[in-house]
Design an enzyme around this catalytic site. Structure first.
Site, PDB file in Angstrom:
ATOM      1  N   CYS A   1      32.894  44.247  34.471  1.00  0.00           N
ATOM      2  CA  CYS A   1      32.001  44.221  34.161  1.00  0.00           C
ATOM      3  C   CYS A   1      30.857  45.224  33.970  1.00  0.00           C
ATOM      4  CB  CYS A   1      31.584  43.214  32.670  1.00  0.00           C
ATOM      5  SG  CYS A   1      30.782  43.446  31.818  1.00  0.00           S
TER       6      CYS A   1
ATOM      7  N   HIS B   1      23.970  42.908  29.996  1.00  0.00           N
ATOM      8  CA  HIS B   1      24.733  42.885  31.273  1.00  0.00           C
ATOM      9  C   HIS B   1      24.147  44.002  32.609  1.00  0.00           C
ATOM     10  CE1 HIS B   1      28.505  42.094  33.532  1.00  0.00           C
ATOM     11  NE2 HIS B   1      27.299  40.783  34.682  1.00  0.00           N
TER      12      HIS B   1
END
Length: 532
Positions: free
Chosen positions: A56, A112
């Site tokens: 990710c 993130h």
């Protein structure tokens, strides 16, 4: 000359899905309840070889900085690493580049990215608004916590502070975030009737990342073609499709669609019991194609007519959108950032001439996709199509394959007796040698530096025939292996600002300093915050 002129600046919309498998949408799987996504892809330009990182955060940071994940490290800034400089302040983000030339930049959804200080927040890096969460995963409602924002812990921010007022109203994140994106588009359309102040919207939606969660019961449908096993996942896919439909409908309603270039991609391959990467091998966390070759396409009225309703087999990396979007926006794609004692330029290349047929030459011969894999493009046909694409893998586990129904099939490669350790990178958090998606810890190494794996992806996209033993491939293997080693040696992000800067300019925020919300560990000494 074909393509977008230098005086025309399109609205730029980037929709990034989370953990979406290659076969999860109706682009490839007719049973998937994602008709809006399939319709956009069919009428747009399908990017058949669009590469991301194997998980990710590195993909997301690559998109925003134009750097390869191996350059900015492959760390996942979760937990204690949330407070980090893995998206270095020294770099200019894509949002900062676009804002400098008049774009109105907004960010909705998952971050993130790493937030050592409040200066790392998207709101302080070119985005004039941000609603979303800072970490890598959370529950789909109420910012990952209780409906009461004062009870327990949450991860939900609006601009430069915890989104205390948004917690109660978030019943399902796909709905909340798509509504937020629609509000931004509609407000922009009202304020800017001409493209003199174009929009950049980065919409990083939560679906379909775990925890696998049904939307509100009034939205739940049955999708028998997907099978009962996939009931929850199918509804999550439908929610993703609904969010995409809402955004495109809003762009049309605001009169902006004809001037829009929309990019859709996943951040990595599918994972777990439900994600399906058929016909590709492997899953999220793997250097195999199933972990790194993402479903992706371009759409919108700004897409030139000659490439609509078509596909491109040219290799594009997610880092390439930084210079490509900059050039389309009239911004300089150069970002020579001073990091770790040296000037560090971007790695991405402008792929617009290749995609539009102005120049069919592949602008980068070798692409280091992960810390253990690289691809060399040989030759070039129409619109940058490769005559051959050679991929070297220097460390990988057996992983799994898939069928069209989503069943996971065991790979049959011979297990090696030993394996080299993972290449050194600061703060690595995800292993490279993995078992099947349903049981990643059942790891069996099948490639390593001594016994690498080599595949020709044009003829063998499923990575079945290992060509590493071919007598005429030794020079190719050395060339690709060297590019991987060099990329790992040149990783230059250490994840923290220097101690002197932190002491001089910032003050520490203790664990409860954001009233139970996840947040940066430092704020500027002159900065004051309250909940209002």
């Amino acid at each position: 000359m074909q393509g977008i002129s230098t005086t025309y600046r399109p609205h730029l919309i980037a929709l990034l899905a989370d953990d979406l498998g290659y076969f999860d949408t109706a682009i490839h799987n007719a049973a998937s309840p994602t008709p809006s996504i399939a319709r956009l892809a069919k009428g747009g330009l399908r990017l058949d070889r669009h590469y991301v990182f194997r998980f990710c955060s590195p993909s997301r940071r690559s998109f925003l900085t134009g750097r390869l994940p191996t350059s900015i490290t492959t760390v996942q800034p979760d937990g204690a690493r949330l407070c980090s400089d893995f998206l270095p302040l020294a770099t200019q983000l894509l949002s900062e580049k676009l804002a400098a030339v008049g774009y109105r930049c907004h960010f909705v959804g998952k971050g993130h990215l790493g937030y050592q200080t409040t200066d790392h927040l998207p709101f302080n890096r070119g985005f004039e608004s941000h609603i979303g969460y800072l970490g890598g995963a959370e529950a789909y409602s109420h910012g990952g916590g209780s409906p009461d924002p004062s009870a327990g812990t949450h991860d939900l921010w609006r601009d430069d502070r915890p989104a205390v007022g948004a917690v109660r109203g978030m019943h399902y994140s796909a709905d909340y975030y798509s509504r937020s994106a629609v509000d931004i588009i509609e407000a922009h359309g009202r304020r800017h009737s001409t493209p003199t102040a174009p929009l950049f919207l980065y919409f990083a939606i939560q679906n379909v990342h775990s925890p696998y969660t049904l939307p509100p019961k009034w939205q739940v449908r049955h999708y028998p073609k997907m099978g009962e096993k996939f009931h929850i996942y199918a509804n999550m896919l439908a929610a993703l499709d609904g969010a995409v439909a809402n955004v495109t409908r809003a762009l049309r309603g605001a009169g902006m669609w004809d001037d829009t270039l929309l990019l859709f991609s996943s951040d990595n391959g599918g994972i777990g019991e439900f994600g399906n990467n058929y016909p590709l091998r492997g899953h999220k966390h793997d250097p195999w194609e199933g972990g790194t070759r993402a479903v992706a396409f371009l759409a919108g009225g700004a897409l030139p007519q000659n490439i609509r309703a078509s596909s491109s087999r040219a290799l594009v990396h997610i880092s390439d959108w930084y210079p490509t979007f900059c050039v389309l926006a009239g911004a300089s794609p150069i970002d020579d950032a001073f990091v770790s004692g040296k000037i560090r330029p971007i790695d991405g290349v402008d792929v617009w001439p290749m995609l539009t047929g102005v120049n069919v030459t592949q602008p980068r011969m070798i692409t280091v996709v992960t810390e253990v894999s690289a691809i060399e493009v040989v030759g070039g046909g129409v619109d940058g199509d490769a005559l051959a694409m050679w991929k070297l893998v220097t460390l990988a586990g057996q992983s799994n394959r898939y069928d069209e129904r989503g069943n996971q099939l065991n790979s049959t490669d011979r297990c090696l007796e030993g394996r080299q350790p993972d290449p050194p990178q600061p703060g690595r958090t995800d292993p490279i040698v993995n078992g099947p998606a349903s049981c990643e810890r059942a790891a069996c190494p099948v490639c390593n530096q001594t016994n690498p794996c080599l595949y020709e992806l044009v003829k063998d996209p499923s990575e079945i025939v290992n060509r590493a033993s071919d007598l005429d491939k030794s020079a190719l293997i050395v060339r690709l292996a060297s590019s991987i080693v060099n990329a790992n040696m040149n990783a230059y992000v250490n994840g923290t600002l220097d101690a002197g800067t932190l002491e001089r300019e910032y003050e520490h925020v203790d664990a409860w300093g954001w009233k139970g919300f996840a947040g940066p560990c430092y704020k500027r000494k002159t900065e004051r915050w309250n909940e209002s």
